[in-house]
Design a protein around this motif. Structure first.
Motif, PDB file in Angstrom:
ATOM      1  N   TYR A 141      -7.919   1.332   5.538  1.00 48.93           N
ATOM      2  CA  TYR A 141      -8.983   0.617   4.831  1.00 48.93           C
ATOM      3  C   TYR A 141      -8.414  -0.195   3.681  1.00 48.93           C
ATOM      4  N   ALA A 142      -7.429   0.367   2.980  1.00 57.08           N
ATOM      5  CA  ALA A 142      -6.807  -0.356   1.873  1.00 57.08           C
ATOM      6  C   ALA A 142      -6.101  -1.610   2.375  1.00 57.08           C
ATOM      7  N   VAL A 143      -5.437  -1.499   3.524  1.00 55.05           N
ATOM      8  CA  VAL A 143      -4.773  -2.660   4.109  1.00 55.05           C
ATOM      9  C   VAL A 143      -5.814  -3.716   4.491  1.00 55.05           C
ATOM     10  N   GLY A 144      -6.916  -3.268   5.106  1.00 56.62           N
ATOM     11  CA  GLY A 144      -7.976  -4.193   5.480  1.00 56.62           C
ATOM     12  C   GLY A 144      -8.517  -4.960   4.286  1.00 56.62           C
ATOM     13  N   VAL A 173       0.872  -1.173   0.000  1.00 62.48           N
ATOM     14  CA  VAL A 173       0.000   0.000   0.000  1.00 62.48           C
ATOM     15  C   VAL A 173       0.911   1.226   0.000  1.00 62.48           C
ATOM     16  N   SER A 174       0.625   2.165  -0.891  1.00 56.37           N
ATOM     17  CA  SER A 174       1.497   3.317  -1.089  1.00 56.37           C
ATOM     18  C   SER A 174       0.771   4.616  -0.766  1.00 56.37           C
ATOM     19  N   PRO A 175       0.920   5.119   0.458  1.00 55.79           N
ATOM     20  CA  PRO A 175       0.277   6.394   0.819  1.00 55.79           C
ATOM     21  C   PRO A 175       1.026   7.589   0.243  1.00 55.79           C
ATOM     22  N   LEU A 225      -0.974  -0.820  -4.130  1.00 57.63           N
ATOM     23  CA  LEU A 225      -2.235  -0.080  -4.122  1.00 57.63           C
ATOM     24  C   LEU A 225      -1.952   1.358  -3.710  1.00 57.63           C
ATOM     25  N   PHE A 226      -2.082   2.292  -4.654  1.00 58.94           N
ATOM     26  CA  PHE A 226      -1.824   3.702  -4.380  1.00 58.94           C
ATOM     27  C   PHE A 226      -3.029   4.320  -3.677  1.00 58.94           C
ATOM     28  N   VAL A 227      -2.785   4.891  -2.497  1.00 57.01           N
ATOM     29  CA  VAL A 227      -3.856   5.508  -1.701  1.00 57.01           C
ATOM     30  C   VAL A 227      -3.402   6.930  -1.404  1.00 57.01           C
TER      31      VAL A 227
END
Length: 263
Positions: free
Chosen positions: A236-239, A194-196, A254-256
């Motif tokens: 939420y993306a991790v979940g 996941v990429s914040p 997943l870019f967030v």
């Protein structure tokens, strides 16, 4: 009324019940938001904190989770810390289902001013810590497990002042891609990232008005909204990636970040 009832029932479903999740660097910020998200889905979460003086606050944070968790002191930047975290988890719960490699540090300063001390601090935590924690967890990871690495758009967007930090996150991105091919056939897991982008954590709030002014142009250029992300949005993306129905998602980043960086 019917819609409200359906929503309540959906919220009550604990899709990660009986799962054991280890989230490194999770006593605050994005890490704690991830712990809250996974616990709300029924997982038992291990809160990780690096220093003994954080014990009371971290234990209170673990107890406050919707599914009460465990707090473990382990410095992920050391060679022993990752194994200590996994040993404590397995001693208490017997197994591991989810590993979230979240613990990280950043340094923002001109390249000429960055030192070997900065290098060691960031590489040891951001890269080596991710490597060692995942390696320590694998013998205990149940089939259907999840490995989620928290990366950063810095690895792709190449912002000035982040030479070492961006490099470490690029390495974790590469680890994610390699592990996504190597580990699932052996362990029955998936590996994703996941990429914040800039996220409103306690650290950003404490940075003050000057830091926020520097971030101003970046925030203004975010397509989905002229604001920073919230930790809950990253969580939420991790979940999602930890859900059983995400079992066919593997090797993805997943870019967030509101479209601030588009691959």
């Amino acid at each position: 009324m019917a819609d409200e009832t359906a929503t309540s029932r959906a919220a009550a479903v604990k899709t990660l019940a009986s799962k054991i999740a280890v989230v490194s660097g999770s006593n605050s910020g994005i890490g704690y938001a991830i712990a809250q998200e996974l616990a709300s889905r029924g997982a038992s979460v291990v809160i990780n904190y690096p220093f003994p003086e954080l014990k009371d606050a971290s234990e209170a944070a673990a107890a406050a989770l919707e599914t009460p968790g465990l707090a473990v002191c382990a410095d992920i930047s050391t060679t022993d810390g990752p194994m200590e975290l996994i040993k404590a988890t397995v001693t208490h719960f017997g197994t591991v289902d989810i590993i979230v490699n979240n613990a990280a540090l950043a340094v923002n300063m001109p390249f000429e001013e960055q030192t070997l001390e900065h290098w060691d601090k960031l590489v040891n935590l951001n890269c080596r810590g991710t490597f060692l924690l995942t390696q320590a967890a694998l013998p205990h990871l149940r089939r259907g497990g999840r490995i989620v690495n928290i990366v950063s758009i810095s690895a792709r967007a190449a912002p000035p002042l982040q030479s070492i930090y961006a490099g470490t996150k690029g390495m974790v991105e590469s680890l994610t891609r390699v592990w996504a091919k190597e580990l699932p056939p052996k362990y029955g897991c998936t590996v994703n990232a996941v990429s914040p982008g800039p996220t409103m954590t306690e650290g950003f709030r404490a940075a003050g008005e000057k830091a926020m002014k520097v971030l101003g142009p970046t925030i203004e250029s975010t397509p989905a909204g002229k604001r920073m992300g919230e930790p809950e949005e990253i969580a939420y993306a991790v979940g999602f990636l930890c859900e059983e129905r995400a079992r066919w998602v593997n090797g993805e980043q997943l870019f967030v970040n509101g479209g601030l960086y588009v691959d």
